[in-house]
Scaffold this active site. Sequence first.
Site: not given
Length: 444
Positions: A126, A166
Amino acid sequence: MSYVDEVIERVVKENPSQPEFHQAVKEVLNSLRPVVDANEEKFRKDALLERIVNPERQIIFRVPWVDDKGQVQVNTGYRIQFNSAIGPYKGGIRLHPSVNLGIIKFLGFEQVFKNSLTGLPIGGGKGGSDFDPKGKSDREVMAFCQSFITELFKYIGADTDVPAGDIGTGAREIGFMYGQYKRIRGLYEGVLTGKGLSYGGSLARKEATGYGLLYITQEMLKCHGQDLKGKTVIVSGAGNVAIYAIEKATQLGAKVVTCSDSNGWVYDPDGIDLAALKEIKEVKRARLTEYRNYRPNAEYHEGRGVWTVKADVALPCATQNELHLEDAKALVANGVQVVAEGANMPTTQEATDYLQANGVFFLPGKAANAGGVATSALEMSQNSERLSWTFEEVDAKLQGIMVNLYHNIDNASKKYGFEDNFVVGANIAGFEKVVDAMNAQGIV
Ligand code: NDP
Ligand code: 2IT
């Protein structure tokens, strides 16, 4: 002290000021107890849990860029390459002022298990930055994205690490990042997913997280003799995940009556007008206060409150820890049957415990929102074979993945005596595959 408790204690001590990371680790490790306790000696000797909770690599970097007034701005960039046991690192990039190391670590940790559950060959990672795209001009967003990739390009690649969208990172940001990567590397490769359709993106990726959330919810209901048709649904958020969750829920015959952003929430008793919502959020990048211009019968409320609306199904699709214990109590009092997480860790631990203790079917994010990253993996496959599949092909594969995922976590929960506890099922099923691959690859 049990091995699980030892590792939890170490994580809290060694990662101070990272409450979201502690929360994610505690949730996973606590539900792995049946597996870990049965193999405690071997797992401890191999330091298996220490290796699971320590990222393989953490990259933190300066992101300087020039704003429209000529002022230099400096943000911090992050990429956490958490675990590559089952494939290249894969996970989104979050652009939001709240981003810090602990938040990116919790997201990367969750991603490891989520990606494992998809059944596809993707490891967990991430990234993100405390940059806020809100209110910035397109040129400012481009300047930031180019600077971000000018550092990050060294660490990513189609077979190394493949970032995606995201919060705050959508098609516009991915486009700017892709252009800069191609320019620096001179490579036209699938290094990012969520790309535009004209340059290697996959049909149905945009819809995938929200659609996948409804596919798994529907499968879970079906297996319990129920259907989404005719149910009232409340959704939080008004971004990528929320919009396509609302779309699919409506297509499946449910009525969605709420959505929200960080300023307030909308209650539309006639069902959310999706065309209006898309225009407000996807075209105008505006606030939900505008919704009443399209639907005078709807209510707009400042602040929190979406979970006070009576519904059968609740879908938190905004951000972490947005559904608290008092919200869980309101949901149960109103007879909610299902909570399925479109966002990552939107429900606090206390709220999750309360919902489960009161017989609510609770589908955790690492299972329920896995359709997005699964379809990213399908985008990687299409890029590798230099072909584009039709919307129907991708959507059918997504449905198959979510149905399999449900049965995988359901079976794992039953195998360990926790029937209908999908938190335990998802954590154990996700963990087992990663551990198997880690063990096969030696101490790395
Ligand atoms: P978007 O940026 O498209 O939308 C985010 C939405 O959540 C916006 O409505 C935003 O409101 C709201 N929101 C964000 N932060 C907060 C906050 N602190 N408080 C209240 N509301 C907030 O993001 P996505 O829809 O892509 O992501 C939503 C969630 O889903 C995140 O948890 C993400 O990690 C998760 N997720 C996303 C996937 C994807 O494919 N995009 C895949 C799997 C999970 P506002 O505009 O006011 O900020
Ligand atoms: O949280 C997530 O799974 C995402 N933001 C999507 C990641 C991806 O690589 O598509």
